[in-house]
Motif scaffolding. Structure first.
Motif, PDB file in Angstrom:
ATOM      1  N   SER A   1     -10.658  -5.683   0.013  1.00  0.00           N
ATOM      2  CA  SER A   1     -11.426  -4.603   0.636  1.00  0.00           C
ATOM      3  C   SER A   1     -12.150  -3.802  -0.430  1.00  0.00           C
ATOM      4  CB  SER A   1     -10.435  -3.714   1.385  1.00  0.00           C
ATOM      5  OG  SER A   1     -11.122  -2.683   2.023  1.00  0.00           O
TER       6      SER A   1
ATOM      7  N   ASP B   1      -2.595 -10.974   1.222  1.00  0.00           N
ATOM      8  CA  ASP B   1      -3.414  -9.765   1.362  1.00  0.00           C
ATOM      9  C   ASP B   1      -3.516  -9.140  -0.038  1.00  0.00           C
ATOM     10  OD1 ASP B   1      -4.187  -7.138   1.598  1.00  0.00           O
ATOM     11  OD2 ASP B   1      -3.082  -6.756   3.447  1.00  0.00           O
TER      12      ASP B   1
ATOM     13  N   ASN C   1       0.808  -1.222   0.000  1.00  0.00           N
ATOM     14  CA  ASN C   1       0.000   0.000   0.000  1.00  0.00           C
ATOM     15  C   ASN C   1       0.842   1.273   0.000  1.00  0.00           C
ATOM     16  OD1 ASN C   1       0.349  -1.478   2.531  1.00  0.00           O
ATOM     17  ND2 ASN C   1      -0.406   0.383   3.510  1.00  0.00           N
TER      18      ASN C   1
ATOM     19  N   VAL D   1      -5.567  -6.671  -1.034  1.00  0.00           N
ATOM     20  CA  VAL D   1      -6.280  -5.392  -1.021  1.00  0.00           C
ATOM     21  C   VAL D   1      -5.847  -4.473  -2.150  1.00  0.00           C
ATOM     22  CG1 VAL D   1      -6.544  -3.259   0.325  1.00  0.00           C
ATOM     23  CG2 VAL D   1      -6.757  -5.464   1.447  1.00  0.00           C
ATOM     24  N   GLN D   2      -4.537  -4.273  -2.283  1.00  0.00           N
ATOM     25  CA  GLN D   2      -4.072  -3.287  -3.270  1.00  0.00           C
ATOM     26  C   GLN D   2      -3.980  -3.881  -4.671  1.00  0.00           C
ATOM     27  OE1 GLN D   2      -3.857  -0.148  -2.646  1.00  0.00           O
ATOM     28  NE2 GLN D   2      -3.911  -0.165  -0.404  1.00  0.00           N
TER      29      GLN D   2
HETATM   30  N1  PLP Z   1      -4.173  -4.486   3.796  1.00  0.00           N
HETATM   31  C1  PLP Z   1      -3.745  -3.495   3.017  1.00  0.00           C
HETATM   32  C2  PLP Z   1      -2.595  -3.741   2.080  1.00  0.00           C
HETATM   33  C3  PLP Z   1      -4.343  -2.247   3.082  1.00  0.00           C
HETATM   34  O1  PLP Z   1      -3.898  -1.262   2.294  1.00  0.00           O
HETATM   35  C4  PLP Z   1      -5.428  -2.061   3.977  1.00  0.00           C
HETATM   36  C5  PLP Z   1      -6.044  -0.730   4.120  1.00  0.00           C
HETATM   37  O2  PLP Z   1      -5.401   0.254   4.441  1.00  0.00           O
HETATM   38  C6  PLP Z   1      -5.863  -3.126   4.758  1.00  0.00           C
HETATM   39  C7  PLP Z   1      -5.213  -4.317   4.642  1.00  0.00           C
HETATM   40  C8  PLP Z   1      -7.044  -2.982   5.704  1.00  0.00           C
HETATM   41  O3  PLP Z   1      -8.216  -2.922   4.938  1.00  0.00           O
HETATM   42  P1  PLP Z   1      -9.667  -2.529   5.552  1.00  0.00           P
HETATM   43  O4  PLP Z   1      -9.638  -1.062   5.699  1.00  0.00           O
HETATM   44  O5  PLP Z   1     -10.651  -2.957   4.517  1.00  0.00           O
HETATM   45  O6  PLP Z   1      -9.822  -3.275   6.804  1.00  0.00           O
END
Ligand code: PLP
Length: 759
Positions: free
Chosen positions: A207, A184, A159, A186-187
């Motif tokens: 997310s 993870d 991130n 998310v990104q």
């Molecule tokens: N993992 C990463 C790489 C993130 O960028 C984030 C958010 O900042 C999270 C986990 C946490 O996500 P959430 O806000 O959906 O709990």
């Protein structure tokens, strides 16, 4: 117009996603667990979103649970992996003993590991997988530890830096390992193909709010056969694996985004995003030629840039970008006054200055060339703004003339620069080693002559950097070095600075050589630089080997005789951002000082009382070199915040407030934004670093309310409190700063008081 370049933090909600959310809140609002038609329609939405997610994530098999976001997904995965240990390895002796996570993981991962490891009593050892200078995992290290790991957590893309992990390489390193694997994602979701069917990934949390859906919705992929222990149990939703009525608005919105990704019509292709990023890099390099990128572009997301600029803190750059309407974020967590270094960049082995001054710029896949072009123009303007304030190494044609006194502040310590534009002569008082490069640049850029570098005393806690500052300047830029140990030119009664002149007054106490410097203009005194003898709310310590405790009381009296009760005293330390004090304010705040000045106190008695107070303060671990009443409570508690209602009340009372912008000149120069009022209000620029020059003018007009503002309301509240403490009852700060008030452009940048027609 605001340009949002912080998409790795969160994104706006796509219009199609807003419509989808609205539809399930208004029409198809049934509970997906209900068996009637309304429920069935809702269930159909749920199933269809899950099916789309499967296609986008490349996960035709396995479970896909809707969650509240990635943090929940990570916790579910960690809980599942740890609770399964006992039955996966019946023989305790064979149980793996390590929990591995990438050193650059989002904090949610190591925190979840620690949390469940403690709570379940599994007692595994948490180890961070090292990363190389490119931010990618050390696969040899991973291979060497994989056999002992119960769970391995490696993010798909980072991130802060956007660095993309080598998931194929990690999969190979984990071959034969008993470890479950959490990625993870998310990104990565929506930016990279996830290929969950092709890789032996056990858990992949995602997310919604990083991907144009609202906050509070997410997905967790769990491979077929991977252990799954619910965090929530209850009404049996999600086949009993994640209880709680589903967040249908969030899920429907996420579905609309996933459909848009699948259709490929809304978002830019990767090649276009990479071209946008190149444009931004070019603009940044032009604006800040010394910029260093903190992650290699060729292995990072095309929408993320992380950089540092030597000599410019991330706080300064963030303030600058924000004033230009560019919303970016620190690549590191910013404390109130000092940025904490980024653990991600530290793990990559970057030098300290880079880890502490990183800036992250991230845009989303819906960016367009118009927006990128506008962002580039603003970035160039930011560079010009810094140049015109001598904050970069190349000078500009449009330099703003310096104010008489500029204050530099490092961790509670103050250094002052007294400058006379007419004679181009300057004196630096109490130089700090951290400022040598910045001050030297100031002189080079403006071509001023350093008439003297003075210390108010020989410091107990650090060596003077006067010598370093002189050496950093060419001989042509400084006056001959013939000076005493505190920097005073030998044989001189006064140091001339155009219409001003500096004289000195010995005030032993804090140290034997403590000296005050008095700044005169003709027969009038403008300021006294008093070092650590008198600070706002405190007297300097006098228990050092080089102190003269018995002389303190007489020095205070001598100072009072020389400066009177109301001259602004500029201290060597200012722990609470009070900027200045006077003997009148300190008599009220510091009983000990009042006692010294009002009674014929015996120097010995005074020294004993002061030593007692110092001991008390040391016992409360007050982290200062000071002694005295550290903060008078009422002053801290008095509210200076003014909201719109309060402002209107001032006007209704017939008052004519003066608006004062305390943002630094580099923030004000090009982007003169002021809070929008529907009346004409005079406005003045008074950056926090030079605000002391204006205190007396405001104090001279006690009937005029002075309303400070800045970006967030933080600096302006400090300014308002400082002015209140100096005796102005009508000092205010705009609550929440410009961030919470509609802004309009004004001519405030001109630096003079201007009347604005605000509608
Ligand atoms: N993992 C990463 C790489 C993130 O960028 C984030 C958010 O900042 C999270 C986990 C946490 O996500 P959430 O806000 O959906 O709990």
């Amino acid at each position: 117009m605001e340009i949002y370049l912080d998409s790795n933090a969160t994104t706006r909600v796509l219009p199609a996603a807003q419509r989808a959310a609205l539809a399930v809140m208004t029409d198809d609002f049934g509970n997906p667990s209900s068996t009637h038609s309304a429920g069935l329609r809702s269930r159909a939405v749920l199933d269809s979103v899950r099916a789309t997610a499967r296609r986008v994530m490349g996960a035709s098999r396995g479970r896909l649970l809707f969650t509240s976001g990635a943090t929940e997904g990570i916790h579910t995965a960690v809980l599942s992996a740890l609770t399964s240990l006992r039955h996966r390895f019946a023989d305790a002796g064979e149980r793996p003993r390590l929990l591995l996570y990438g050193a650059t993981e989002h904090k949610a991962v190591p925190e979840a590991l620690q949390h469940w490891n403690d709570l379940l009593g599994t007692h595994l050892e948490l180890l961070a997988i090292p990363v190389g200078p490119d931010g990618r995992h050390d696969l040899r290290w991973l291979r060497a530890h994989a056999n002992q790991a119960a769970l391995v957590c490696t993010m798909a893309a980072n991130n802060e830096t956007g660095v993309i992990s080598d998931l194929d390489g990690i999969a190979r390193a984990l071959q034969g390992s008993p470890a479950l694997w959490l990625v993870d994602s998310v990104q990565a979701l929506g930016k990279l193909p996830l290929r969950l069917d092709d890789l032996p990934i056990d858990y992949a949390p995602c997310s919604g709010h990083k991907l144009f859906a609202p906050k509070g919705v997410g997905l967790l992929y769990v491979r077929d056969g991977a252990p799954l222990t619910p965090v929530f149990t209850g009404g049996g939703q999600e086949e009993g694996l994640r209880a709680g009525t589903e967040n249908m608005a969030g899920i429907a919105a996420l579905g609309a985004v996933l459909s848009a990704i699948e259709e490929g019509t809304v978002f830019q292709p990767s090649s276009m995003l990479a071209a946008f990023r190149s444009q931004l890099v070019d603009a940044l390099r032009e604006a800040f030629p010394e910029l260093e990128l903190n992650a290699p572009l060729d292995c990072s997301l095309p929408t993320t840039l992380n950089f540092s600029v030597p000599g410019l803190s991330s706080k300064l750059l963030l303030d600058l970008f924000d004033s230009a309407g560019l919303r970016v974020s620190g690549g590191s967590a910013c404390g109130a006054s000092k940025a904490l270094p980024s653990y991600v960049l530290e793990a990559m082995g970057l030098p300290e200055w880079q880890t502490a001054s990183a800036v992250r710029l991230s845009f989303d896949a819906s960016a367009n060339s118009g927006m990128i072009h506008e962002a580039c123009i603003r970035i160039w303007t930011c560079g010009e703004s810094l140049r015109s304030n001598c904050l970069t190494s190349e000078p500009s044609e449009n330099l703003t003339p310096p104010e008489l006194v500029t204050r530099f502040y490092v961790d509670g310590a103050c250094c002052y620069l007294v400058a006379d534009p007419a004679s181009r002569r300057c004196v630096v008082i109490d130089p700090l080693p951290e400022l040598t490069a910045q001050l030297a640049q100031w002189f080079r850029c403006r071509g001023y002559i350093l008439a003297a570098v003075l210390d108010t005393h020989s410091h107990g806690d650090h060596a003077s950097s006067a010598h370093a500052l002189r050496n950093a300047l060419s001989p042509l830029q400084r006056e001959p070095d013939d000076c005493d140990p505190l920097g005073w030119p030998v044989g001189s009664e006064a140091i001339a600075l155009g219409q001003h002149r500096l004289t000195r007054l010995a005030i032993p106490g804090h140290t034997k050589d403590s000296t005050a410097y008095l700044l005169h203009r003709g027969p009038t005194l403008s300021f006294a630089f008093v070092g650590d003898t008198v600070m706002p709310g405190a007297l300097g310590r006098s228990d050092f080997a080089q102190s003269a405790p018995l002389a303190f009381v007489n020095s205070l009296r001598k100072l009072e005789q020389a400066v009177g009760p109301d001259l602004l005293l500029l201290p060597g330390h200012d722990y609470d951002n009070r900027f200045a004090c006077t003997l009148r304010t300190e008599r009220i705040a510091q009983p000990l000082l009042a006692r010294a000045l009002t009674q014929q106190t015996d120097p010995r008695e005074f020294a004993v009382a002061k030593a007692d107070l110092e001991r008390d303060i040391a016992a409360t671990a007050y982290q200062t070199m000071a002694c005295g009443a550290r903060v008078d409570k009422c002053d801290k508690e008095a509210s200076v915040e003014l909201n719109r209602h309060g402002f209107e009340k001032l006007l209704a009372e017939g008052k004519r407030p003066l608006l004062v912008d305390v943002r630094e000149a580099f923030e004000q120069r090009w982007f003169g934004l002021v809070p929008e009022f529907n009346v004409q209000v005079p406005c003045q620029a008074a950056p926090a670093s030079t605000i002391v020059n204006l205190f007396q003018s405001w104090l001279a007009q006690p009937e005029t309310p002075v309303v400070f503002f800045c970006r967030s309301g933080n600096r302006s509240a400090k300014a308002a409190r400082a002015l209140r403490r100096l005796g102005a009852s009508q000092a205010w700060s705009i609550e929440g700063g410009l961030a919470l008030w509609p802004e309009v452009t004004s001519d405030v940048a001109a630096g003079s008081a201007v009347a604005m027609a605000l509608e």
